[in-house]
Design a protein around this motif. Structure first.
Motif, PDB file in Angstrom:
ATOM      1  N   MET A   1       3.268  13.646  -6.948  1.00  0.00           N
ATOM      2  CA  MET A   1       2.977  13.573  -5.512  1.00  0.00           C
ATOM      3  C   MET A   1       3.692  14.722  -4.821  1.00  0.00           C
ATOM      4  O   MET A   1       4.892  14.636  -4.533  1.00  0.00           O
ATOM      5  CB  MET A   1       3.413  12.221  -4.931  1.00  0.00           C
ATOM      6  CG  MET A   1       2.602  11.055  -5.438  1.00  0.00           C
ATOM      7  SD  MET A   1       3.044   9.492  -4.616  1.00  0.00           S
ATOM      8  CE  MET A   1       1.961   8.361  -5.524  1.00  0.00           C
TER       9      MET A   1
ATOM     10  N   THR B   1       2.498   9.472 -11.562  1.00  0.00           N
ATOM     11  CA  THR B   1       1.699  10.266 -10.641  1.00  0.00           C
ATOM     12  C   THR B   1       2.522  11.370 -10.004  1.00  0.00           C
ATOM     13  O   THR B   1       3.561  11.084  -9.391  1.00  0.00           O
ATOM     14  CB  THR B   1       1.118   9.381  -9.519  1.00  0.00           C
ATOM     15  OG1 THR B   1       0.435   8.269 -10.097  1.00  0.00           O
ATOM     16  CG2 THR B   1       0.148  10.173  -8.660  1.00  0.00           C
TER      17      THR B   1
ATOM     18  N   GLY C   1      -0.807   5.462  -6.264  1.00  0.00           N
ATOM     19  CA  GLY C   1      -1.708   6.358  -5.552  1.00  0.00           C
ATOM     20  C   GLY C   1      -2.918   6.818  -6.345  1.00  0.00           C
ATOM     21  O   GLY C   1      -3.452   7.896  -6.081  1.00  0.00           O
TER      22      GLY C   1
ATOM     23  N   SER D   1      -1.170  10.690  -2.032  1.00  0.00           N
ATOM     24  CA  SER D   1       0.089  10.126  -1.543  1.00  0.00           C
ATOM     25  C   SER D   1      -0.216   8.918  -0.667  1.00  0.00           C
ATOM     26  O   SER D   1      -0.750   9.070   0.435  1.00  0.00           O
ATOM     27  CB  SER D   1       0.863  11.169  -0.741  1.00  0.00           C
ATOM     28  OG  SER D   1       1.950  10.559  -0.062  1.00  0.00           O
ATOM     29  N   PRO D   2       0.101   7.709  -1.118  1.00  0.00           N
ATOM     30  CA  PRO D   2      -0.230   6.510  -0.328  1.00  0.00           C
ATOM     31  C   PRO D   2       0.422   6.493   1.052  1.00  0.00           C
ATOM     32  O   PRO D   2      -0.212   6.101   2.032  1.00  0.00           O
ATOM     33  CB  PRO D   2       0.284   5.361  -1.193  1.00  0.00           C
ATOM     34  CG  PRO D   2       0.413   5.915  -2.566  1.00  0.00           C
ATOM     35  CD  PRO D   2       0.736   7.358  -2.400  1.00  0.00           C
TER      36      PRO D   2
ATOM     37  N   HIS E   1      -5.833  11.255  -7.527  1.00  0.00           N
ATOM     38  CA  HIS E   1      -4.618  10.640  -7.000  1.00  0.00           C
ATOM     39  C   HIS E   1      -4.287  11.245  -5.654  1.00  0.00           C
ATOM     40  O   HIS E   1      -4.798  12.310  -5.279  1.00  0.00           O
ATOM     41  CB  HIS E   1      -3.443  10.764  -7.975  1.00  0.00           C
ATOM     42  CG  HIS E   1      -2.962  12.172  -8.219  1.00  0.00           C
ATOM     43  ND1 HIS E   1      -3.483  12.970  -9.207  1.00  0.00           N
ATOM     44  CD2 HIS E   1      -2.025  12.924  -7.592  1.00  0.00           C
ATOM     45  CE1 HIS E   1      -2.876  14.142  -9.195  1.00  0.00           C
ATOM     46  NE2 HIS E   1      -1.989  14.153  -8.219  1.00  0.00           N
TER      47      HIS E   1
ATOM     48  N   SER F   1       0.805  -1.221   0.000  1.00  0.00           N
ATOM     49  CA  SER F   1       0.000   0.000   0.000  1.00  0.00           C
ATOM     50  C   SER F   1       0.838   1.272   0.000  1.00  0.00           C
ATOM     51  O   SER F   1       0.296   2.360  -0.163  1.00  0.00           O
ATOM     52  CB  SER F   1      -0.920   0.011   1.221  1.00  0.00           C
ATOM     53  OG  SER F   1      -1.722  -1.145   1.265  1.00  0.00           O
TER      54      SER F   1
ATOM     55  N   LEU G   1      -5.605   0.281  -3.467  1.00  0.00           N
ATOM     56  CA  LEU G   1      -5.730   1.623  -2.913  1.00  0.00           C
ATOM     57  C   LEU G   1      -7.025   2.275  -3.382  1.00  0.00           C
ATOM     58  O   LEU G   1      -7.734   2.906  -2.604  1.00  0.00           O
ATOM     59  CB  LEU G   1      -4.538   2.488  -3.315  1.00  0.00           C
ATOM     60  CG  LEU G   1      -4.567   3.840  -2.628  1.00  0.00           C
ATOM     61  CD1 LEU G   1      -3.407   4.030  -1.685  1.00  0.00           C
ATOM     62  CD2 LEU G   1      -4.610   4.975  -3.642  1.00  0.00           C
TER      63      LEU G   1
END
Length: 415
Positions: free
Chosen positions: A300, A298, A45, A196-197, A194, A40, A383
């Motif tokens: 971030m 992505t 994300g 930020s995981p 999207h 994860s 996610l």
């Protein structure tokens, strides 16, 4: 009522969140040490209502077989078949039909749309500390055949009520002017998002602990205590844990834990990689997928994360440099301002996605155990589907009628 959740990834934490909201006393058992990595943390994300086609789709198996000779391809299977892999492959081929895609599309649409709405609520609750960005997603194509396929996919999306816009290269550049692109065209899905995981996971864990949720780390499940159709305790490397109900959300390690309960959960670990550029030459505003390369990109914050590949090689987190090279080589083809040298020496993250034979997660109660809920097998949409999965787990735990029908997600469907 007490609930014990096996797994501290996005599905486990979301299950804990929605269970705690309903007043359950929750314990989360995580196999990794505190601060350890999980599938994860290093992913792209993306929250993707645009992804309504399951991995088990017509042509996917043939595509995978064609890629076997290319170690840098987007999809690769280690040429050491096991009994479990052969069984999974046969079930995958049986599932990969147009009928399956047509039946799954409305369900995946509803799951992703609900999850997106839940993310908006979480962003408000958390002060958007995990950086939810609602600017959509671009499917970038290099070739005319790929552009035509994505155009046809956009038409199918609109039939399902999913907004999709077909764009020329010039229109794409106008939509995201901060990045130089060399493309044949794109499809824009405005409802995708999207985040930020790592910030999401840290925020969830912190708030769960503030709510009184107990976390036990380095706790791998080794067995179970059962009686009269119920599980009474989980036996782990950190001791025995009793509860009224149990949630199996262990990701790629779920089948291992499920065997002790005589549950059949066919699954393969699909390894993916990502690299994060902290100070990229250019930074797009919209997350994108390089269609032919099957690579996700992505932004971030001020960094740029690039990830991809589906490598079926068991529960092995080692990094294969040839697979990473395939990702890196794709970037200058779509983003010509970048070169392969930009990625030299950067650390590579790897994670294992839990992939079911039909590309749909396992979600719901198994027939054998009346106080167990299975929530795993989300593949590349873990996610994206985290909050809706947690919401549905909470409903099942509370004995409520699920807000989305779970028939197609039954954990016993391959038993």
């Amino acid at each position: 009522m007490t609930v014990c959740i096996i797994g501290g990834g996005i599905i486990g934490l979301c299950s804990a969140w929605y269970a705690a909201e309903r007043g359950f006393s929750v314990t989360v058992l995580e196999r990794n040490p505190e601060g350890g990595d999980s599938c994860s943390l290093g992913n792209a994300g993306m929250i993707v209502p645009s992804h309504f086609v399951p991995l088990a789709a017509p042509g996917m198996m043939l595509y995978g077989l064609r890629q076997l000779a290319n170690p840098e391809s987007p999809f690769w299977i280690r040429p050491k078949p096991t009994k479990e892999l052969v069984d999974w492959g046969l079930k995958f081929m049986k599932s990969a039909t147009q009928e399956h895609v047509d039946r799954s599309a409305p369900l995946l649409r509803d799951l992703n749309n609900t999850s997106r709405a839940e993310y908006e609520t979480l962003a408000q609750t958390f002060g958007n500390e995990f950086g939810l960005v609602k600017r959509g997603l671009l499917m970038l194509t290099k070739t005319s055949p790929a552009f035509e396929e994505e155009t046809a996919m956009a038409a199918k999306a609109r039939m399902l009520g999913i907004p999709a816009e077909v764009l020329t290269p010039e229109e794409t550049a106008k939509l995201d002017p901060n990045i130089t692109m060399e493309i044949a065209g794109s499809v824009y899905f405005p409802n995708d998002c999207h985040l930020s995981p790592s910030k999401l996971m840290a925020g969830l864990a912190r708030r769960l602990k503030e709510r009184g949720v107990r976390f036990v780390y380095s706790a791998s499940v080794a067995g179970w205590v059962t009686t009269k159709g119920q599980v009474t305790a989980a036996l782990t490397s950190a001791g025995q844990f009793e509860a009224d109900q149990f949630v199996l959300a262990g990701g790629a390690w779920s089948p291992e834990a499920a065997r002790g309960l005589s549950l059949t959960l066919p699954m393969q670990a699909g390894k993916g990689y990502s690299i994060t550029l902290e100070n990229p030459k250019q930074l797009p505003e919209i997350c994108s997928i390089f269609v032919e390369a099957r690579v996700a990109v992505t932004p971030m914050g001020g960094a740029l994360r690039i990830g991809g590949t589906m490598e079926i090689a068991g529960n092995d987190l080692s990094v294969n440099p040839r697979r990473v090279a395939g990702i890196v080589k794709s970037v200058p083809r779509y983003y010509p301002a970048f070169s392969e040298a930009d990625f030299a020496g950067l650390p590579t993250w790897s994670g294992l996605r839990p992939v079911t034979p039909d590309g749909l997660p396992y979600l719901g109660r198994p027939e054998k155990w009346s106080n167990v809920v299975v929530a795993t097998g989300h593949a590349m949409m873990g996610l994206s589907l985290g909050p809706v999965s947690g919401k549905l787990v909470g409903e099942v735990l509370a004995g409520e009628s699920p807000s989305i029908a779970l028939e197609m997600l039954r954990p016993d469907r391959f038993a």
